[in-house]
Design an enzyme around this catalytic site. Structure first.
Site, PDB file in Angstrom:
ATOM      1  N   ARG A   1       0.806  -1.213   0.000  1.00  0.00           N
ATOM      2  CA  ARG A   1       0.000   0.000   0.000  1.00  0.00           C
ATOM      3  C   ARG A   1       0.845   1.272   0.000  1.00  0.00           C
ATOM      4  O   ARG A   1       0.613   2.195  -0.790  1.00  0.00           O
ATOM      5  CB  ARG A   1      -0.920   0.028   1.250  1.00  0.00           C
ATOM      6  CG  ARG A   1      -2.137  -0.824   1.156  1.00  0.00           C
ATOM      7  CD  ARG A   1      -2.540  -1.318   2.522  1.00  0.00           C
ATOM      8  NE  ARG A   1      -1.545  -2.289   2.987  1.00  0.00           N
ATOM      9  CZ  ARG A   1      -1.624  -3.587   2.755  1.00  0.00           C
ATOM     10  NH1 ARG A   1      -2.678  -4.076   2.188  1.00  0.00           N
ATOM     11  NH2 ARG A   1      -0.670  -4.417   3.129  1.00  0.00           N
ATOM     12  N   THR A   2       1.826   1.355   0.894  1.00  0.00           N
ATOM     13  CA  THR A   2       2.551   2.618   1.057  1.00  0.00           C
ATOM     14  C   THR A   2       3.333   2.968  -0.209  1.00  0.00           C
ATOM     15  O   THR A   2       3.255   4.087  -0.711  1.00  0.00           O
ATOM     16  CB  THR A   2       3.502   2.523   2.272  1.00  0.00           C
ATOM     17  OG1 THR A   2       2.733   2.108   3.396  1.00  0.00           O
ATOM     18  CG2 THR A   2       4.151   3.862   2.577  1.00  0.00           C
TER      19      THR A   2
ATOM     20  N   LYS B   1      25.110  -4.747  -2.051  1.00  0.00           N
ATOM     21  CA  LYS B   1      26.542  -4.967  -2.352  1.00  0.00           C
ATOM     22  C   LYS B   1      27.418  -4.382  -1.250  1.00  0.00           C
ATOM     23  O   LYS B   1      28.620  -4.232  -1.419  1.00  0.00           O
ATOM     24  CB  LYS B   1      26.905  -4.301  -3.675  1.00  0.00           C
ATOM     25  CG  LYS B   1      26.183  -4.831  -4.878  1.00  0.00           C
ATOM     26  CD  LYS B   1      26.717  -4.110  -6.112  1.00  0.00           C
ATOM     27  CE  LYS B   1      25.923  -4.435  -7.354  1.00  0.00           C
ATOM     28  NZ  LYS B   1      26.252  -3.521  -8.446  1.00  0.00           N
TER      29      LYS B   1
ATOM     30  N   ARG C   1      11.705   3.879   3.301  1.00  0.00           N
ATOM     31  CA  ARG C   1      11.289   2.876   4.294  1.00  0.00           C
ATOM     32  C   ARG C   1      12.494   2.002   4.575  1.00  0.00           C
ATOM     33  O   ARG C   1      13.166   1.533   3.650  1.00  0.00           O
ATOM     34  CB  ARG C   1      10.136   2.030   3.764  1.00  0.00           C
ATOM     35  CG  ARG C   1       9.881   0.806   4.640  1.00  0.00           C
ATOM     36  CD  ARG C   1       8.643   0.077   4.298  1.00  0.00           C
ATOM     37  NE  ARG C   1       7.463   0.837   4.699  1.00  0.00           N
ATOM     38  CZ  ARG C   1       6.230   0.330   4.712  1.00  0.00           C
ATOM     39  NH1 ARG C   1       6.018  -0.919   4.350  1.00  0.00           N
ATOM     40  NH2 ARG C   1       5.207   1.071   5.085  1.00  0.00           N
TER      41      ARG C   1
ATOM     42  N   HIS D   1       5.631   5.799  11.514  1.00  0.00           N
ATOM     43  CA  HIS D   1       5.069   5.695  10.165  1.00  0.00           C
ATOM     44  C   HIS D   1       4.097   6.885  10.039  1.00  0.00           C
ATOM     45  O   HIS D   1       2.878   6.706  10.059  1.00  0.00           O
ATOM     46  CB  HIS D   1       4.352   4.343  10.027  1.00  0.00           C
ATOM     47  CG  HIS D   1       3.987   3.964   8.630  1.00  0.00           C
ATOM     48  ND1 HIS D   1       4.062   4.828   7.558  1.00  0.00           N
ATOM     49  CD2 HIS D   1       3.521   2.790   8.117  1.00  0.00           C
ATOM     50  CE1 HIS D   1       3.678   4.203   6.471  1.00  0.00           C
ATOM     51  NE2 HIS D   1       3.344   2.973   6.786  1.00  0.00           N
TER      52      HIS D   1
HETATM   53  N1  ASP Z   1       1.872  -1.639   6.930  1.00  0.00           N
HETATM   54  C1  ASP Z   1       2.141  -1.239   8.286  1.00  0.00           C
HETATM   55  C2  ASP Z   1       3.618  -0.971   8.472  1.00  0.00           C
HETATM   56  O1  ASP Z   1       4.351  -0.908   7.512  1.00  0.00           O
HETATM   57  C3  ASP Z   1       1.590  -2.190   9.304  1.00  0.00           C
HETATM   58  C4  ASP Z   1       2.068  -3.607   9.233  1.00  0.00           C
HETATM   59  O2  ASP Z   1       2.970  -3.953   8.471  1.00  0.00           O
HETATM   60  O3  ASP Z   1       1.513  -4.402  10.010  1.00  0.00           O
HETATM   61  O4  ASP Z   1       4.060  -0.779   9.594  1.00  0.00           O
END
Ligand code: ASP
Length: 338
Positions: free
Chosen positions: A73-74, A101, A123, A151
């Site tokens: 999703r993100t 690497k 991320r 987040h």
């Molecule tokens: N998608 C959210 C996160 O990246 C929650 C999860 O992974 O449970 O933290």
């Protein structure tokens, strides 16, 4: 073009016209700034119904999405958000970068920055990764999840979802249930919801509640957070129930914190029966990915009170607002804030 002019124009290309508005933590945002982002996201929410979903505000800008942890999703919503604002979006993932690497995260980021992006969305499994990059690079850095730390865009899209479903956030009772120990979503939501005037119940067995978590935002959160170690108590009178996934990938050899998943699901999972402890009009949220039958029964996940897919839709609208703010500067104040 003459030498001096060429140098000046090259310089102009590299130097942002304002200081980059990083988004590393919800603590970076005042209540007013959160309101600006949510108000702007309201406008972008409506864009999803248009046949042509494109605006020009980030035309010619470049956004690099740098994901060293899995994401559905993100990452997709940051990419769609950038493209809807006409920015160029470049995606790189952990396994395709030179960090595999042996290059450090900082070296990778500095090399990417040498290509003059306007924003880097990152991320990483290391809590503090986004803050470290923000100190080193000149473009805007947006935290898309750093370890179990924060987040922030998830908390903003959750706030947008609650505001649309309930008409307000101030004074609401929000229960956050599940693996609080490893959840960056919980940390960002505690900070965001407290700043917006909600009351928060953290609901989990003791072993999944980090000591002092209610104080992560100082007095602001201490006064607004309470802890419940029984689902019944935590959900009693709640307006919003936010369920969390058990983050097995972050356990990293630590001693088990609960007997087994089945037991946790029986005592802290949300079923139609246990949802009955909350208010009759309570909404159910989950940041995804859902483990069906573990933290949420399929009946609740697909039921009329779940707003889980709305959260995903708000993800695009909110990230459009966040990218605009990061690259262009403060958003104008629009509309009333309730
Ligand atoms: N998608 C959210 C996160 O990246 C929650 C999860 O992974 O449970 O933290």
């Amino acid at each position: 073009m003459g030498g001096a002019l060429a140098i000046a124009s090259a310089y102009m290309r590299c130097v942002p016209r304002h200081l980059p508005r990083h988004l590393v933590s919800i603590a970076d945002l005042s209540r007013g700034e959160i309101a600006q982002i949510l108000d702007r996201a309201d406008r972008y929410w409506a864009l999803a119904d248009e046949p042509v979903k494109k605006l020009a505000s980030l035309r010619g800008r470049t956004v690099i999405n740098m994901f060293f942890e899995n994401s559905t999703r993100t990452r997709t919503s940051f990419e769609i958000a950038a493209k809807r604002l006409s920015a160029e979006a470049v995606n790189i993932s952990g396994s395709s970068t030179s960090t595999s690497k042996g290059e450090t995260l900082l070296d990778t980021a500095e090399n990417l920055e040498a290509m003059s992006p306007d924003a880097i969305v990152v991320r990483h499994s290391f809590g503090g990764a986004a803050a470290m990059l923000a100190r080193k690079v000149r473009c805007a850095v947006i935290n898309a999840g750093d370890g179990q730390h924060e987040h922030p865009t998830q908390a903003l899209l959750d706030a947008a979802t609650i505001r649309r479903a309930k008409g307000r956030i101030e004074g609401l009772e929000v229960a956050i249930v599940g693996d609080l120990a490893h959840s960056r979503v919980a940390r960002s939501n505690i900070l965001c919801l407290a700043r917006l005037g909600a009351r928060i119940r953290l609901v989990a067995p003791w072993t999944l509640i980090p000591r002092g978590i209610e104080q992560i935002g100082g007095d602001e959160t201490r006064e607004r957070v309470r802890i419940a170690t029984r689902l019944e108590d935590g959900l009693d009178g709640a307006d919003v129930v936010m369920m969390l996934r058990v983050q097995h990938e972050r356990f990293d050899g630590e001693a088990p914190r609960f007997p087994n998943t089945r037991e946790l699901s029986r005592t802290f999972g949300l079923s139609e029966r246990s949802l009955g402890f909350a208010r009759p009009d309570a909404i159910v949220m989950h940041p995804g990915p859902i483990n069906r039958g573990v933290e949420l029964s399929p009946q609740v996940a697909d039921g009329p009170r779940a707003v889980i897919l709305q959260q995903v839709s708000w993800g695009v609208a909110v990230r459009m607002a966040v990218l605009e703010r990061a690259i262009l500067g403060d958003l104008p104040v629009e509309g009333a804030w309730g």
